[in-house]
Write a protein that holds these residues in place. Structure first.
Motif, mmCIF file in Angstrom:
data_model
loop_
_atom_site.group_PDB
_atom_site.id
_atom_site.type_symbol
_atom_site.label_atom_id
_atom_site.label_comp_id
_atom_site.label_asym_id
_atom_site.label_seq_id
_atom_site.Cartn_x
_atom_site.Cartn_y
_atom_site.Cartn_z
ATOM 1 N N SER A 38 -34.937 -3.907 26.025
ATOM 2 C CA SER A 38 -34.705 -5.199 25.397
ATOM 3 C C SER A 38 -33.621 -5.010 24.344
ATOM 4 O O SER A 38 -33.314 -3.884 23.942
ATOM 5 C CB SER A 38 -36.005 -5.714 24.763
ATOM 6 O OG SER A 38 -36.461 -4.815 23.774
ATOM 7 N N ALA A 39 -33.069 -6.102 23.880
ATOM 8 C CA ALA A 39 -31.978 -6.018 22.903
ATOM 9 C C ALA A 39 -32.392 -5.271 21.642
ATOM 10 O O ALA A 39 -31.604 -4.540 21.058
ATOM 11 C CB ALA A 39 -31.476 -7.420 22.552
ATOM 12 N N ASP A 40 -33.657 -5.429 21.238
ATOM 13 C CA ASP A 40 -34.114 -4.744 20.016
ATOM 14 C C ASP A 40 -34.606 -3.318 20.287
ATOM 15 O O ASP A 40 -35.018 -2.612 19.378
ATOM 16 C CB ASP A 40 -35.195 -5.557 19.305
ATOM 17 C CG ASP A 40 -36.494 -5.657 20.091
ATOM 18 O OD1 ASP A 40 -36.612 -5.063 21.185
ATOM 19 O OD2 ASP A 40 -37.418 -6.351 19.606
ATOM 20 N N LYS A 41 -34.575 -2.893 21.549
ATOM 21 C CA LYS A 41 -34.946 -1.540 21.984
ATOM 22 C C LYS A 41 -36.416 -1.203 21.737
ATOM 23 O O LYS A 41 -36.792 -0.036 21.716
ATOM 24 C CB LYS A 41 -34.049 -0.484 21.333
ATOM 25 C CG LYS A 41 -32.586 -0.671 21.648
ATOM 26 C CD LYS A 41 -31.742 0.375 20.970
ATOM 27 C CE LYS A 41 -30.267 0.098 21.221
ATOM 28 N NZ LYS A 41 -29.406 1.045 20.550
ATOM 29 N N HIS A 42 -37.261 -2.207 21.592
ATOM 30 C CA HIS A 42 -38.689 -1.957 21.404
ATOM 31 C C HIS A 42 -39.461 -2.007 22.715
ATOM 32 O O HIS A 42 -40.539 -1.444 22.815
ATOM 33 C CB HIS A 42 -39.279 -2.939 20.394
ATOM 34 C CG HIS A 42 -38.971 -2.557 18.991
ATOM 35 N ND1 HIS A 42 -37.789 -2.895 18.368
ATOM 36 C CD2 HIS A 42 -39.672 -1.824 18.102
ATOM 37 C CE1 HIS A 42 -37.781 -2.407 17.154
ATOM 38 N NE2 HIS A 42 -38.899 -1.747 16.959
ATOM 39 N N ILE A 43 -38.901 -2.682 23.710
ATOM 40 C CA ILE A 43 -39.519 -2.720 25.029
ATOM 41 C C ILE A 43 -38.541 -2.058 25.988
ATOM 42 O O ILE A 43 -37.378 -2.436 26.076
ATOM 43 C CB ILE A 43 -39.831 -4.160 25.469
ATOM 44 C CG1 ILE A 43 -40.791 -4.824 24.486
ATOM 45 C CG2 ILE A 43 -40.428 -4.159 26.883
ATOM 46 C CD1 ILE A 43 -40.990 -6.303 24.737
ATOM 47 N N ILE A 44 -39.041 -1.050 26.681
ATOM 48 C CA ILE A 44 -38.212 -0.249 27.572
ATOM 49 C C ILE A 44 -38.912 -0.206 28.922
ATOM 50 O O ILE A 44 -40.133 -0.070 28.984
ATOM 51 C CB ILE A 44 -38.044 1.179 27.012
ATOM 52 C CG1 ILE A 44 -37.385 1.117 25.633
ATOM 53 C CG2 ILE A 44 -37.254 2.063 27.954
ATOM 54 C CD1 ILE A 44 -38.029 1.992 24.616
ATOM 55 N N TRP A 45 -38.150 -0.319 29.976
ATOM 56 C CA TRP A 45 -38.729 -0.158 31.296
ATOM 57 C C TRP A 45 -37.822 0.743 32.110
ATOM 58 O O TRP A 45 -36.650 0.887 31.815
ATOM 59 C CB TRP A 45 -39.010 -1.495 31.985
ATOM 60 C CG TRP A 45 -37.871 -2.436 32.129
ATOM 61 C CD1 TRP A 45 -37.143 -2.676 33.258
ATOM 62 C CD2 TRP A 45 -37.329 -3.307 31.129
ATOM 63 N NE1 TRP A 45 -36.182 -3.621 33.020
ATOM 64 C CE2 TRP A 45 -36.280 -4.031 31.722
ATOM 65 C CE3 TRP A 45 -37.615 -3.544 29.787
ATOM 66 C CZ2 TRP A 45 -35.516 -4.964 31.018
ATOM 67 C CZ3 TRP A 45 -36.864 -4.468 29.088
ATOM 68 C CH2 TRP A 45 -35.827 -5.167 29.708
#
Length: 164
Positions: A98-105
């Motif tokens: 995600s843009a905020d780098k808190h959700i990664i897949w």
């Protein structure tokens, strides 16, 4: 509920154009984390389970294999009592964030004792590092033999329970 919200966030982030391949630094961190997780299993280290979120889900290759972390730990206990539980080596891994780098897949192609497998996972960043929220493993079946595999599965499932 948490997973539903996470899935919705991923969908919205992707639809809004906010999903993007991870930058080099984040990809390196995620690769190190997931590789270490796989190494934990290869060396039967219980730290494997600590990398899964408390309410995280692991989906294995059998249609009955859908566990929350603690259920998975109980099921896998017999494997972790050996020298090695299982060995997965990444051949290729794609990492997105995600843009905020808190959700990664991520998705990965793996060399395993079952042959080539594919997997995908969702990770979230916490104050203390990463946690796996969701991981799904599947055996990669070549399209040319998918009909034969499907037939074998149908024949197996048609057997009475005592014959399985």
């Amino acid at each position: 509920m948490k997973r539903l919200i996470l899935a919705c966030c991923l969908l919205l982030a992707s639809a809004a154009g906010l999903a993007q391949p991870a930058d080099a630094a984040l990809k390196k961190q995620v690769n190190a984390f997931v590789d270490e997780w796989h190494e934990d299993a290869a060396n039967a280290r219980l730290a494997f389970f600590d990398k899964i979120a408390k309410d995280g889900v692991y989906i294995g290759t059998d249609k009955t294999e859908l566990w929350h972390r603690d259920e998975f730990k109980v099921w896998a206990k017999r494997f972790f009592e050996r020298k090695s539980a299982w060995t997965f080596k990444a051949i290729k891994r794609n990492v997105y964030a995600s843009a905020d780098k808190h959700i990664i897949w991520f998705d990965e192609l793996l060399d395993t004792q079952m042959g080539i497998c594919q997997a995908s996972g969702v990770i979230h960043r916490t104050a203390t590092g990463f946690e796996i929220e969701h991981y799904q493993l599947s055996i990669a079946v070549p399209n040319d033999v998918a009909g034969e595999v499907t037939k074998l599965i149908k024949e197996y499932e048609a057997k009475p329970p005592a014959a399985k």
